[in-house]
Every structure is written in structure tokens, then in C-alpha cells.
Design a protein around this motif. Sequence first.
Motif, PDB file in Angstrom:
ATOM      1  N   TRP A   1      10.459 -31.085 -48.618  1.00 52.69           N
ATOM      2  CA  TRP A   1      11.030 -31.165 -47.145  1.00 52.69           C
ATOM      3  C   TRP A   1      10.567 -32.502 -46.703  1.00 52.69           C
ATOM      4  O   TRP A   1       9.770 -33.131 -46.976  1.00 52.69           O
ATOM      5  CB  TRP A   1      10.702 -30.056 -46.539  1.00 52.69           C
ATOM      6  CG  TRP A   1      11.476 -28.802 -47.065  1.00 52.69           C
ATOM      7  CD1 TRP A   1      10.890 -27.788 -47.608  1.00 52.69           C
ATOM      8  CD2 TRP A   1      12.710 -28.186 -46.728  1.00 52.69           C
ATOM      9  NE1 TRP A   1      11.785 -26.655 -47.824  1.00 52.69           N
ATOM     10  CE2 TRP A   1      13.021 -27.071 -47.339  1.00 52.69           C
ATOM     11  CE3 TRP A   1      13.885 -29.099 -46.093  1.00 52.69           C
ATOM     12  CZ2 TRP A   1      14.042 -26.300 -47.435  1.00 52.69           C
ATOM     13  CZ3 TRP A   1      15.038 -28.401 -46.150  1.00 52.69           C
ATOM     14  CH2 TRP A   1      15.279 -27.123 -46.904  1.00 52.69           C
ATOM     15  N   ASP A   2      11.146 -32.741 -45.735  1.00 49.96           N
ATOM     16  CA  ASP A   2      11.011 -34.009 -44.752  1.00 49.96           C
ATOM     17  C   ASP A   2      10.386 -34.174 -43.717  1.00 49.96           C
ATOM     18  O   ASP A   2      10.686 -34.893 -42.705  1.00 49.96           O
ATOM     19  CB  ASP A   2      12.343 -34.883 -45.245  1.00 49.96           C
ATOM     20  CG  ASP A   2      13.405 -34.422 -44.180  1.00 49.96           C
ATOM     21  OD1 ASP A   2      13.405 -33.218 -43.953  1.00 49.96           O
ATOM     22  OD2 ASP A   2      14.513 -35.134 -44.093  1.00 49.96           O
TER      23      ASP A   2
ATOM     24  N   LEU B   1      13.419 -35.642 -49.380  1.00 51.49           N
ATOM     25  CA  LEU B   1      14.507 -34.654 -49.379  1.00 51.49           C
ATOM     26  C   LEU B   1      15.566 -34.820 -50.389  1.00 51.49           C
ATOM     27  O   LEU B   1      16.018 -35.963 -50.582  1.00 51.49           O
ATOM     28  CB  LEU B   1      15.016 -34.772 -48.094  1.00 51.49           C
ATOM     29  CG  LEU B   1      15.871 -33.457 -47.715  1.00 51.49           C
ATOM     30  CD1 LEU B   1      15.122 -32.243 -47.559  1.00 51.49           C
ATOM     31  CD2 LEU B   1      16.994 -33.736 -46.549  1.00 51.49           C
TER      32      LEU B   1
ATOM     33  N   ALA C   1      16.297 -30.338 -41.432  1.00 53.99           N
ATOM     34  CA  ALA C   1      17.050 -31.207 -42.496  1.00 53.99           C
ATOM     35  C   ALA C   1      18.309 -30.981 -42.578  1.00 53.99           C
ATOM     36  O   ALA C   1      18.819 -29.810 -42.258  1.00 53.99           O
ATOM     37  CB  ALA C   1      16.495 -30.834 -43.931  1.00 53.99           C
TER      38      ALA C   1
ATOM     39  N   ARG D   1      16.301 -39.408 -43.107  1.00 49.12           N
ATOM     40  CA  ARG D   1      15.744 -39.356 -41.784  1.00 49.12           C
ATOM     41  C   ARG D   1      15.010 -40.553 -41.473  1.00 49.12           C
ATOM     42  O   ARG D   1      14.329 -40.965 -42.373  1.00 49.12           O
ATOM     43  CB  ARG D   1      14.584 -38.124 -41.945  1.00 49.12           C
ATOM     44  CG  ARG D   1      14.058 -37.840 -40.559  1.00 49.12           C
ATOM     45  CD  ARG D   1      13.073 -36.769 -41.004  1.00 49.12           C
ATOM     46  NE  ARG D   1      13.502 -35.535 -41.485  1.00 49.12           N
ATOM     47  CZ  ARG D   1      13.798 -34.511 -40.589  1.00 49.12           C
ATOM     48  NH1 ARG D   1      13.674 -34.593 -39.332  1.00 49.12           N
ATOM     49  NH2 ARG D   1      14.242 -33.341 -41.025  1.00 49.12           N
TER      50      ARG D   1
END
Length: 684
Positions: free
Chosen positions: A388-389, A171, A230, A209
Motif C-alpha cells: 500500500w502507498d 502500489l 489508493a 501518488r
Amino acid sequence: MRRSALGGPQPATSATLSNVPVSVRDPFRLRGPAPAAVPRHRNPGSGPGTSRRSADAPGQPRRPPRRPAARIQRERGPRATLSAMLQPPLAVRRRAPSACVGAFFALLLTALPLPGALAAQAAQAAQAAEATEATEDAGASPLERILALGRDDNRVQDHLRVLTQELGPRLTSSSNLERAERWCRDRFASWGLDARLEQYDEWAVGFDRGTSSGRMVAPEERELTFITRAWSRGTDGPVRGPAVLEPESLDEMDTWAAGVGGAWVVQRARARGEQLPRDLRRAIRAATDAAGVLGTIRSGSRDGRLVMSGRAPGSMDELPETVAITLHTDDCADLVARLGRGEPVELEFNIDNRFRRGPIPLHNVLADIRGTEFPDEFVLVQAHLDSWDGAEGACDNGTGVATTLEAARLLALAGVRPRRTIRFVLYSGEEQGLHGSRGYVREHADELEHTSVVLNHDNGTKYLAGIGATEAMRADFEWVFAPVRSLDAGRPFEIRAVEGLRPGPSDHAPFVRAGVPGFHWSQSNEGYRRVHHTQHDVFAAADSADQQHSALVAAIAAYRFASLDGLVDRTFMAVPEARKMGVYLAGTEIQRVLAGKAQDAGWQVGDVVLAIDGTAVETQAELVSALQAGGPRKVVSLRRGGATIESVLDYTDDPAEVEREARRKHFEERAQLGDGPETEDDEG
Ligand SMILES: [Zn+2]
């Protein structure tokens, strides 16, 4: 369900990763002579006699014999050459001007991010060096060496595995991304490229994260499958509280708001596209903010996907107050059903999401193979490194990063000396609005005129299957991609004729807007929806054979574009404005008539278009394409009531038609000069 966002062991600490300095513009970077005053876009009038392949001569794109790996190992070159192939990258050399191979390995121990893989990397490099020497010994052309390496020693999946499983999701503003940037830079440098990080912006807040878990604890124990958005707040340890359904109407609002403090607020599952009235949504948001709820829970897609999104806060004063959870549709349906029948439900979540106080520098990774003849002209091979994570960022866009890295490795190990500079660029901030590529275009404004072509890989894991070129570009593209077309009969490559280049959805867009020929490879999107931005975007989703093929396509394309006599032709590159009728359509029936051509011609609501210039149209797409084709005076057959009438839409005096006519004339004249696409025979 416990979910690890990192999905594997952490890479080395940032202390060992930081040994190579980061700079906005590397002051040590060797600068070439000033660029030519006038960029040499191909002369539109140049004839077929123009040689575009001096870099490959006399080697032609014929298929080299397949070389088994075992044989490559036996064909060991002289030791001195092997040492030369293992020369340290520029950044390391600066620290150890008298580096011998032994000292180089000692330095590598501190400079490379993944020391555990060192022995394997050294062995790989040696093997690749031997492969190169073997083909060099046989007098192979650069193209033949690229092909041999790409087929027999392709490492694209090695890069992808490290990116996804060791470094994890990336991210923008995360520590993971910073580690990945340094790792990519060091990979490029290890192959001898001039590699660096280039800062283009900074953000006020970073986000990391960690792991997360969640479960129903009453009335029964049950693991939950979910993601958090996120930049969602975490829980700071396990947090337990009742689940409460959001209210259905404003009438319930006051009672509901009084009892919602310390609860998890659950959105009711709704039919697709159906939303609560806006005033109710606002009231719920105000009440949840005021009451101090633990978090909000919404359902994932009905097909089971958990789709990532989120917005970066502009400052540490604007951090979100609550946890934003997207729960698997099955779990959410169960929860809503229980709450709907009045069952008390307790939930517990433990979510390790952390904010970091900025400024967080945002970087692009740049790596150059310097041009021998035109060092200040560029061919860009690029992808976005950020993701994206919610998973591992494999197909969006580890796959594009891996092919970009491997293309660089193939070209470096093949020892190519391109005429113009081939620059590999990995962007950040793509998912939040093309921040990295927009930053590049801003920072490199003076180079755009000399940037021949931008090849962007960001469309999943399926093999690179084509590219859209304008009429002006066609002949060059036919030559550039001729070797690609004979690579693999099962993976054909198509050069699509396009009227002009459109910006599109990825990092080529800022270049196209700036007038630079920027391309997004055509790829099948089969299976992409399932993984795109979801929990399924993991290493296993990438297709190994397709990836290997794509890396080779990118390498060949980069080398051949860098070998052309001139820059890619930008003549008539912008898309001319489409012909418009000024109506709303349902299929081929007129729903509404606005000011415009149709109104001038007296069209009415309910008219149905039957044919344009004698070509019958049955769908809206057919209608639109018939309208754009051919000359500017369109004879349209309409059905009105029971009758068929003829109507004329005349575009002759529109500015776009003047440009269309100029294009048509231009390419007609070029065709008469014999500057058509070259055939396979021309290559021999
Ligand atoms: Zn992407």
C-alpha cells in the motif's frame, strides 16, 4: 502537514533503468534437459539410511569461527579470482561478449539503477568476493560459507533502505513499483542470477501518488494529518471549500443535498462498528455524486492509525469523481465538534494523485540459481514486492523482499551449486488479491509438480521463528533446519506439527491450493498491528538484527531444501475435514442445533458440554480440540438442567475418518520402518 509519499530522492529515470530488456519468457534463457518423467517425491517408505546431504558432505552444520571484517579485508585472494567473481550478469554479458572488468564497469554505469551508489556497490562486491575466497581457501563447505557471509557481511538492511526510502511505496500499477521491479531484477542479475520480469496480466489504469497537504484555513489555520485512499482522485492544485457534516437522517436529506455542492463532506465519528442505516448511506452517496462535492472525509482509527485501502478502477471510464480522505482521529474529532456547534469551517487540500492510462503490465520478478542435478525442480523463496502507498511499505512487505534479495546474494556469493534450482520470486498485486502469485501458478502450471517447496516471507519484521510441517515432511524438515536451530540461542526455531497445510493469507496460498507444499514462516506479530497498512510502516520500523537473522534462515532453508535427495513429501498434505457437531456455541453451551451429529444424538439448546472422552473442557477452543483428537467415536458428558448425561457422537463412517485412519496407519508403518526424525547425532 506536508507528506511526501516518496520519502526521498527519486531513483534514476526510467530511460536508464530500461536497458535490460523485459520479456515474458526470456528467449535467451538457457534451457536445461527435459524434466524427469516422474517427480521424485521422497519415497514414503525410505528408511533412515537415505543420505540427504551430499551437497554439504563432508562439511556439517558446525558453527564456523566468527571472522572479523578487518581480517576478511586482509585476506585478499589472487586477482584473477577476484575478476571472475565480478563477472557481469548474464543480461549484460550478452551485450558485451568480450567484457573485461573495465568494460564491465563502463556498462554498469548505464545498466544499474542507482549510479550514485556504484562505487559503494563495487566495493561491497569486492569485499564479499574476498570474504568468499577467504572461506574457500580454508576449505569451508557451502553451508559454512553461507553462515560466514550471513553473519559478517549481511546486507539485508541495505536492500530495505533502498526499497523504502529511495524507491518508496510500491502500489500495484504505480510507476514506483515498476522502478522497484527493475531495481530488484538488476540486483539479482548483479549477483549472477538469471533474472527477469515476467508479465502475468495488465490493468487498464495506473495510479501514482505524489505529495499531499491539507489544512483548516478558517476559523483558524491548522495543519491536518491524513491520507487519501489508493486510487483516490487528486485535487489538481490547492482546492478550498466549506466543510459540511453528513446528515443524520433521511428527513434532512433534501435540504442537506441542496447545500453540499463544492463542499468537503465530513462523516460523523461513530462508535466502533456502528454504521449509518444502509438506505441513508446510499442516499448520501447519490447526493454527493450528483452535487459535485470536493471530497469525503472520514476518521482514521481511534488509536491514531491511518489504515490504507482502495480499489483499482476497471477502466479509465470508471475513475472516482471525488477525493477520499482519511483524517487522523484527533483532527476529525475537532472538525466534527466545530461543525456540530455550527462553526463555519473552511478546508484546503492539495493532493497530487494521478491516474495513468493503461494498459499497465503487471509483473513478477524471477531470478534463478540453476540446479546442477535437477535443474527443472524448484525451491521457491518468495515475497510480495507491492505495498500500500500510505507510507514506505517497509514491514509489509519490504522486509520480506529484503530477506529474499539477501538470501539470493548470500547463496550467490557463497558460490553454492544447488542440486535443484532455487528460484527467487517477488510478486505484485498481493494486496489486491494475490494477483501475482495466482498469475505465477497459472503461467507455471507445468512446473508445479516439480516444485518442491514454496517459502513465503510476508509477516512483518520479527525473525523467522518456525514453520508448520506435516508428519510426512517432518524428517526432511528436521534435517533442513538443523543449522538454523543452532544459529542464535535468542532466536529459536520451531518445526510445528500440523495435520495438513492450509492456504493462509499470502502468496503461498495459490500454491497450497494447487497441491504444492507452500509455507508462511511463523513470526511474532508483536507491534505489527501498529504498522500494518498504516502511516507508520517506514524503514525505521524494521528490526535490523531480526532481518539479518531471517535472511540467513531463508538462505539456509533454500539451500538445504535444494540439497534433499527428493522433493518434499506431499503425502496426506491436505487438511482432513474437521469433525463438526452441527451446533452454534457460546463457550461450551449450545445456542442452536442444526441438522448434524448433535441433532441425531438429541442435543438441546442450553445443554453444556462438560467433557469429551473423559477430558474436561472449559472453553470453546478446548471443546473443539478435544473433539478433533483421538478416535472417531466421541463420548460426551453434557449438563442438561441439573443432571449430567452421556451422549455419543459417532463419526466412524464419515469419509474424513476413513482418510484419518489411512493416515494413521501410513505413519504408524513408516515409524516401524524407522523413518522417524533424525537427531542431532545423526548429523555428525
Ligand atoms: Zn503483505
